[in-house]
Design a protein around this motif. Structure first.
Motif, PDB file in Angstrom:
ATOM      1  N   PRO A 115       0.835  -1.212   0.000  1.00  0.00           N
ATOM      2  CA  PRO A 115       0.000   0.000   0.000  1.00  0.00           C
ATOM      3  C   PRO A 115       0.870   1.263   0.000  1.00  0.00           C
ATOM      4  O   PRO A 115       1.921   1.304   0.650  1.00  0.00           O
ATOM      5  N   CYS A 116       0.430   2.275  -0.723  1.00  0.00           N
ATOM      6  CA  CYS A 116       1.230   3.492  -0.839  1.00  0.00           C
ATOM      7  C   CYS A 116       0.375   4.619  -1.408  1.00  0.00           C
ATOM      8  O   CYS A 116      -0.832   4.462  -1.612  1.00  0.00           O
ATOM      9  N   LEU A 117       1.013   5.739  -1.669  1.00  0.00           N
ATOM     10  CA  LEU A 117       0.366   6.890  -2.308  1.00  0.00           C
ATOM     11  C   LEU A 117       0.928   7.044  -3.710  1.00  0.00           C
ATOM     12  O   LEU A 117       2.133   7.265  -3.893  1.00  0.00           O
ATOM     13  N   TYR A 138      -3.183   3.655  -3.013  1.00  0.00           N
ATOM     14  CA  TYR A 138      -3.071   2.322  -3.596  1.00  0.00           C
ATOM     15  C   TYR A 138      -3.179   1.285  -2.485  1.00  0.00           C
ATOM     16  O   TYR A 138      -2.379   1.272  -1.552  1.00  0.00           O
ATOM     17  N   GLY A 139      -4.188   0.412  -2.567  1.00  0.00           N
ATOM     18  CA  GLY A 139      -4.350  -0.642  -1.577  1.00  0.00           C
ATOM     19  C   GLY A 139      -4.934  -0.139  -0.274  1.00  0.00           C
ATOM     20  O   GLY A 139      -5.326   1.023  -0.136  1.00  0.00           O
ATOM     21  N   GLY A 140      -4.981  -1.033   0.701  1.00  0.00           N
ATOM     22  CA  GLY A 140      -5.582  -0.711   1.998  1.00  0.00           C
ATOM     23  C   GLY A 140      -4.572  -0.113   2.954  1.00  0.00           C
ATOM     24  O   GLY A 140      -4.183  -0.739   3.954  1.00  0.00           O
ATOM     25  N   ALA A 141      -4.148   1.104   2.677  1.00  0.00           N
ATOM     26  CA  ALA A 141      -3.084   1.739   3.463  1.00  0.00           C
ATOM     27  C   ALA A 141      -3.605   2.284   4.789  1.00  0.00           C
ATOM     28  O   ALA A 141      -4.707   2.825   4.860  1.00  0.00           O
ATOM     29  N   LEU A 142      -2.776   2.163   5.840  1.00  0.00           N
ATOM     30  CA  LEU A 142      -2.977   2.936   7.066  1.00  0.00           C
ATOM     31  C   LEU A 142      -2.508   4.361   6.764  1.00  0.00           C
ATOM     32  O   LEU A 142      -1.326   4.587   6.490  1.00  0.00           O
ATOM     33  N   LEU A 143      -3.403   5.322   6.811  1.00  0.00           N
ATOM     34  CA  LEU A 143      -3.072   6.663   6.322  1.00  0.00           C
ATOM     35  C   LEU A 143      -2.417   7.559   7.371  1.00  0.00           C
ATOM     36  O   LEU A 143      -1.572   8.397   7.034  1.00  0.00           O
ATOM     37  N   ASN A 144      -2.798   7.430   8.638  1.00  0.00           N
ATOM     38  CA  ASN A 144      -2.233   8.323   9.657  1.00  0.00           C
ATOM     39  C   ASN A 144      -0.705   8.339   9.677  1.00  0.00           C
ATOM     40  O   ASN A 144      -0.095   9.412   9.825  1.00  0.00           O
ATOM     41  N   PRO A 145      -0.020   7.194   9.549  1.00  0.00           N
ATOM     42  CA  PRO A 145       1.448   7.226   9.623  1.00  0.00           C
ATOM     43  C   PRO A 145       2.134   7.941   8.464  1.00  0.00           C
ATOM     44  O   PRO A 145       3.343   8.160   8.522  1.00  0.00           O
ATOM     45  N   TRP A 146       1.394   8.311   7.409  1.00  0.00           N
ATOM     46  CA  TRP A 146       2.020   9.019   6.301  1.00  0.00           C
ATOM     47  C   TRP A 146       2.274  10.491   6.606  1.00  0.00           C
ATOM     48  O   TRP A 146       3.052  11.151   5.903  1.00  0.00           O
ATOM     49  N   ASP A 198       2.651  -8.913  -8.827  1.00  0.00           N
ATOM     50  CA  ASP A 198       2.235  -7.553  -8.503  1.00  0.00           C
ATOM     51  C   ASP A 198       0.728  -7.542  -8.244  1.00  0.00           C
ATOM     52  O   ASP A 198       0.023  -8.522  -8.486  1.00  0.00           O
ATOM     53  N   HIS A 199       0.231  -6.450  -7.703  1.00  0.00           N
ATOM     54  CA  HIS A 199      -1.196  -6.116  -7.590  1.00  0.00           C
ATOM     55  C   HIS A 199      -1.978  -6.982  -6.600  1.00  0.00           C
ATOM     56  O   HIS A 199      -3.202  -6.989  -6.647  1.00  0.00           O
ATOM     57  N   GLU A 200      -1.284  -7.653  -5.669  1.00  0.00           N
ATOM     58  CA  GLU A 200      -2.018  -8.407  -4.647  1.00  0.00           C
ATOM     59  C   GLU A 200      -2.839  -7.490  -3.759  1.00  0.00           C
ATOM     60  O   GLU A 200      -3.952  -7.835  -3.344  1.00  0.00           O
ATOM     61  N   GLU A 201      -2.299  -6.310  -3.466  1.00  0.00           N
ATOM     62  CA  GLU A 201      -2.972  -5.410  -2.531  1.00  0.00           C
ATOM     63  C   GLU A 201      -4.243  -4.785  -3.116  1.00  0.00           C
ATOM     64  O   GLU A 201      -5.012  -4.157  -2.388  1.00  0.00           O
TER      65      GLU A 201
END
Length: 437
Positions: A88-90, A111-119, A269-272
């Motif tokens: 997961p990323c931006l 991209y994907g199910g990212a945890l956003l707060n830590p960014w 690729d693209h599992e997320e």
């Protein structure tokens, strides 16, 4: 890379060099070439040799590597390991330029199910693939990794958001665009022109940048941490740790003169985002490679009955501050061994046969192992395991090292688990026959 005694610094180097799936695939390709593997071209006919060692890539972001052993593919089957290259990323949008209150920003898509707060409040760089037209009129692609921190997503001060520690929702459209520079009253710079400038040092033939697949990433390097140096902290442990260990086990086994069975590593690729792509596990890549190796459908079917796939993807370690999120009998601990992942609704592909084989291998390798089942009142994630099993029809097992902070910008895994997993996968690839009666 096959030397298990030096895995920690090798993993850290691999993670540092692999900010995107494109870079991870390039790194794995280079290490395979250095080990004597021959690169195949999917668009050309193959001439495979007994005991040959080969690899191929698709989309620059997925890889299949395999060893042939002798010609008895059908009878012996493959010892297969699967993982995925994406995290997961931006991702930068196609028309990303933003000029707001005098700041130059780039619009991003999650991209994907990212945890956003830590960014937030991280020193971010940019990497990925750029496609361009060269001065001769041909279309080419190049990998870009700026390495230096060029962007930042600042948090809103607590004085302006007094409830932030009680509740926090993030709007990815309006609150995630990173700040790159000041631009005053001027129009935001042309991002494609900036990309051309960044690339021209190594690619002087660029005429015009046409498109790109670029991601922001945290520049903080991977590290071994803890009072006793017992943890590995890094971005993209899910799932580049599994790609690294699978490749390391394959290389270690391919160096043995008495290699007994053909082995295969697939890194999709693209599992997320669901795996449904030409280079994803739900695409035709692995099945088409196996068909080309074996020659005809009946041989493929027989071979898959004699094969086994270990899908390796990180597991949820039991968090000491959130222990109630786990089933009390299935809470994997870091540094207590790889985790067998089970789900009766087939979100994982493990069954009693494949699980028993892994338990047997771990006991032989003197490696501890654990089991994970999600709480019965919670939804379960999934892996490439069930998808691959459905695509090629072979016994499949889902395992992974326990991890904290999965899908965060920085994750934590156990340093000992790296070695445990490597020992188990190496022994698996050495099996001349699967020990089923």
């Amino acid at each position: 890379m096959g030397d298990a005694s030096n895995l920690h610094p090798q993993l850290i180097d691999f993670l540092h060099r692999s900010p995107t799936p494109f870079h991870a695939t390039r790194e794995m390709s280079q290490r395979l070439l250095e080990a004597g593997f021959e690169q195949l071209d999917l668009s050309r006919r193959w001439k495979l040799q007994p005991y040959g060692r080969y690899f191929l890539t698709r989309n620059d972001s997925s890889l299949v590597a395999f060893t042939c052993a002798d010609a008895a593919f059908t009878e012996r089957g493959f010892r297969m390991v699967g993982a995925h290259t994406d995290s997961p990323c931006l991702r930068v949008k196609p028309n990303p330029e933003l000029s707001q209150k005098g700041y130059f920003q780039l619009g991003v898509e999650v991209y994907g199910g990212a945890l956003l707060n830590p960014w937030f409040d991280r020193d971010l760089s940019l990497a990925g693939r750029v496609s361009y037209r060269c001065k001769q009129g041909k279309l080419r692609s190049a990998l870009l990794d700026l390495r230096d921190p060029i962007a930042f997503i600042p948090s809103l001060a607590i004085h302006l958001n007094r409830e932030v520690n009680d509740k926090q929702s993030i709007n990815p459209q309006t609150q995630l665009p990173p700040i790159l520079s000041l631009c005053g009253e001027e129009k935001a710079p042309d991002f494609r022109a900036q990309l051309k400038q960044w690339l021209q040092g190594e690619h002087s033939d660029i005429d015009q940048v046409l498109d790109y697949e670029l991601s922001f990433y945290d520049t903080q390097p991977p590290a071994v941490v803890g009072l006793k140096q017992e943890f590995i902290a890094s971005a993209r442990l899910d799932n580049l740790l599994s790609c690294f260990v699978g490749l390391s086990a394959l290389l270690a086994n391919s160096e043995k003169a008495d290699q007994k069975a053909p082995c295969l590593l697939v890194c999709n690729d693209h599992e997320e985002v669901g795996s449904q792509s030409s280079s994803g596990a739900q695409g035709p890549l692995l099945a088409s490679v196996l068909e080309r190796i074996l020659g005809e459908r009946e041989s493929l079917t027989i071979c898959m009955e004699n094969s086994l796939m270990i899908s390796v993807d990180n597991a949820h370690g039991i968090h000491p501050n959130y222990a109630d999120r786990h089933d009390g009998k299935h809470g994997p601990l870091l540094n207590a061994g790889p985790v067998i992942k089970l789900n009766s609704n087939q979100r994982y592909a493990t069954n009693s046969e494949s699980s028993s084989l892994f338990r047997h291998l771990c006991e032989q390798a003197e490696v501890p192992f654990q089991s994970f089942v999600v709480r019965s009142d919670m939804a379960c994630g999934s892996t490439i395991g069930p998808i691959t099993a459905a695509e090629i029809g072979t016994r499949t097992l889902d395992v992974g090292v326990p991890t904290f902070g999965m899908h965060s910008i920085r994750e934590l895994a156990g340093a000992d688990d790296l070695n445990y997993l490597h020992k188990a996968l190496s022994l698996f690839m050495q099996q001349a026959e699967l020990p089923f009666a």
